[in-house]
Design a protein around this motif. Structure first.
Motif, PDB file in Angstrom:
ATOM      1  N   HIS A  19     -23.354  21.320  13.156  1.00  0.00           N
ATOM      2  CA  HIS A  19     -23.265  23.405  12.936  1.00  0.00           C
ATOM      3  C   HIS A  19     -24.075  23.180  14.940  1.00  0.00           C
ATOM      4  CE1 HIS A  19     -27.243  20.909  12.981  1.00  0.00           C
ATOM      5  NE2 HIS A  19     -27.565  21.583  13.357  1.00  0.00           N
ATOM      6  N   ARG A  20     -23.913  22.450  15.739  1.00  0.00           N
ATOM      7  CA  ARG A  20     -24.630  22.107  16.995  1.00  0.00           C
ATOM      8  C   ARG A  20     -23.534  23.479  18.024  1.00  0.00           C
ATOM      9  NH1 ARG A  20     -28.659  19.467  18.280  1.00  0.00           N
ATOM     10  NH2 ARG A  20     -29.116  18.064  16.777  1.00  0.00           N
ATOM     11  N   ARG A  21     -24.321  24.273  18.619  1.00  0.00           N
ATOM     12  CA  ARG A  21     -24.214  25.161  19.765  1.00  0.00           C
ATOM     13  C   ARG A  21     -22.991  24.428  20.459  1.00  0.00           C
ATOM     14  NH1 ARG A  21     -26.371  29.666  19.134  1.00  0.00           N
ATOM     15  NH2 ARG A  21     -28.405  30.414  17.190  1.00  0.00           N
ATOM     16  N   GLU A  22     -23.368  23.569  21.199  1.00  0.00           N
ATOM     17  CA  GLU A  22     -22.679  22.573  21.550  1.00  0.00           C
ATOM     18  C   GLU A  22     -20.838  22.692  21.565  1.00  0.00           C
ATOM     19  OE1 GLU A  22     -23.717  18.075  21.373  1.00  0.00           O
ATOM     20  OE2 GLU A  22     -25.762  20.087  21.907  1.00  0.00           O
ATOM     21  N   SER A  23     -20.734  22.446  20.269  1.00  0.00           N
ATOM     22  CA  SER A  23     -19.707  22.273  20.001  1.00  0.00           C
ATOM     23  C   SER A  23     -18.972  23.528  19.265  1.00  0.00           C
ATOM     24  CB  SER A  23     -19.401  21.257  18.377  1.00  0.00           C
ATOM     25  OG  SER A  23     -20.169  19.997  19.388  1.00  0.00           O
ATOM     26  N   PHE A  24     -19.233  24.428  19.741  1.00  0.00           N
ATOM     27  CA  PHE A  24     -18.566  26.325  19.299  1.00  0.00           C
ATOM     28  C   PHE A  24     -17.578  25.902  19.849  1.00  0.00           C
ATOM     29  CE2 PHE A  24     -22.922  28.326  17.907  1.00  0.00           C
ATOM     30  CZ  PHE A  24     -23.406  27.239  16.474  1.00  0.00           C
ATOM     31  N   GLY A  25     -16.648  26.657  19.397  1.00  0.00           N
ATOM     32  CA  GLY A  25     -15.168  26.868  19.440  1.00  0.00           C
ATOM     33  C   GLY A  25     -14.012  25.479  19.789  1.00  0.00           C
ATOM     34  N   ARG A  27     -13.164  23.016  16.143  1.00  0.00           N
ATOM     35  CA  ARG A  27     -12.144  23.038  15.754  1.00  0.00           C
ATOM     36  C   ARG A  27     -11.622  21.258  16.109  1.00  0.00           C
ATOM     37  NH1 ARG A  27      -9.939  28.152  14.811  1.00  0.00           N
ATOM     38  NH2 ARG A  27      -7.950  27.156  14.418  1.00  0.00           N
ATOM     39  N   ASN A  28     -11.741  20.858  16.783  1.00  0.00           N
ATOM     40  CA  ASN A  28     -11.163  19.628  16.828  1.00  0.00           C
ATOM     41  C   ASN A  28     -12.375  18.482  15.830  1.00  0.00           C
ATOM     42  OD1 ASN A  28      -9.748  20.186  19.238  1.00  0.00           O
ATOM     43  ND2 ASN A  28     -11.075  19.100  20.144  1.00  0.00           N
ATOM     44  N   ILE A  29     -13.043  19.136  15.681  1.00  0.00           N
ATOM     45  CA  ILE A  29     -13.948  18.337  14.858  1.00  0.00           C
ATOM     46  C   ILE A  29     -13.385  18.575  12.823  1.00  0.00           C
ATOM     47  CG2 ILE A  29     -16.292  18.204  13.308  1.00  0.00           C
ATOM     48  CD1 ILE A  29     -17.202  18.500  15.415  1.00  0.00           C
ATOM     49  N   GLN A  56     -16.469  30.142   9.997  1.00  0.00           N
ATOM     50  CA  GLN A  56     -15.470  30.951  10.713  1.00  0.00           C
ATOM     51  C   GLN A  56     -13.713  29.264  10.858  1.00  0.00           C
ATOM     52  OE1 GLN A  56     -13.305  30.779  12.947  1.00  0.00           O
ATOM     53  NE2 GLN A  56     -11.269  31.750  11.956  1.00  0.00           N
ATOM     54  N   PRO A  57     -13.991  28.412  11.042  1.00  0.00           N
ATOM     55  CA  PRO A  57     -13.076  27.406  11.386  1.00  0.00           C
ATOM     56  C   PRO A  57     -13.425  26.401  10.526  1.00  0.00           C
ATOM     57  CG  PRO A  57     -15.505  26.914  13.078  1.00  0.00           C
ATOM     58  CD  PRO A  57     -15.345  28.613  12.922  1.00  0.00           C
TER      59      PRO A  57
END
Length: 220
Positions: A61-67, A71-73, A101-102
């Motif tokens: 859920h980390r904000r730093e990973s949004f986008g 999607r890679n995760i 969403q992702p």
């Protein structure tokens, strides 16, 4: 000890005790209550999940990973599910739409990827105890899972819980699909590597922190 040394660097040397983290006490207390209740209600709650397979618990859920990183995760998680038919993935999905969403787009519809609602604490720690390994970016789980002898793969580029990395209970795998998958493959296929991670002691505590705190209070 590293936290104590940090205080010493700031000139704080008196009345400092290393006692551990009370979250581990809470974990063991919660598990003892669950044991008294019995497993059946938890198995009923998680019906549809095949616990004879290796369960991979995912939180992210980390904000730093949004986008793109997120999607890679998700792509890594799907690749793992498709590569290992003896693995089931359980992912309590955070409410943030940047997560949902992702997750729903990439992971939805796979028969061995279970996207569920966020869990109350007793159900979360029961599931953690039953799982094979944990894929997470959660700080709390980095502290708790080693007490249950579960390897933790941290899907971040940095973590504040450096003690786990040094102690061998966690590995920082970042948010690159190939790196995440590679480390999961190792832990699924290499029994020695898996057991080595499971065997390390939890650096955050052994469940006796509250007692140590009370012992300190008793000196005054």
């Amino acid at each position: 000890e590293s936290a104590k040394k940090n205080l010493e660097k700031e000139g704080i040397t008196k009345n400092v005790w290393v006692v551990g983290n009370t979250v581990i006490d809470a974990l063991f207390l919660g598990l003892s209550i669950i044991k008294q209740e019995g497993d059946q209600k938890y198995y009923d709650f998680f019906k549809g999940i095949d616990f004879t397979k290796k369960i991979i618990l995912v939180t992210g859920h980390r904000r730093e990973s949004f986008g793109e990183p997120f999607r890679n995760i998700c792509n890594a998680i799907r690749q793992i599910a498709e590569q290992f038919p003896d693995v089931e993935i359980v992912y309590p999905v955070h409410f943030n739409p940047n997560v949902r969403q992702p997750v729903n787009e990439i992971l939805g519809g796979h028969e061995r990827i279970h996207l569920i609602e966020p869990l109350p604490y007793p159900y979360m720690i029961w599931l953690m105890e039953k799982c094979y390994l944990v894929l997470t970016d959660s700080g709390g789980i980095q502290e708790e899972a080693p007490s249950l002898h579960k390897p933790v793969l941290v899907m971040r580029n940095v973590t504040e819980r450096s003690e786990g990395l040094r102690g061998g209970t966690a590995i920082l795998v970042g948010t690159t699909c190939e790196t995440i998958v590679s480390h999961v493959v190792t832990l699924v296929l290499d029994k020695g590597a898996y057991e080595k991670m499971c065997a390390h002691a939890n650096p955050y505590g052994d469940g006796s922190t509250s007692r140590r705190i009370m012992d300190v209070f008793g000196r005054f």
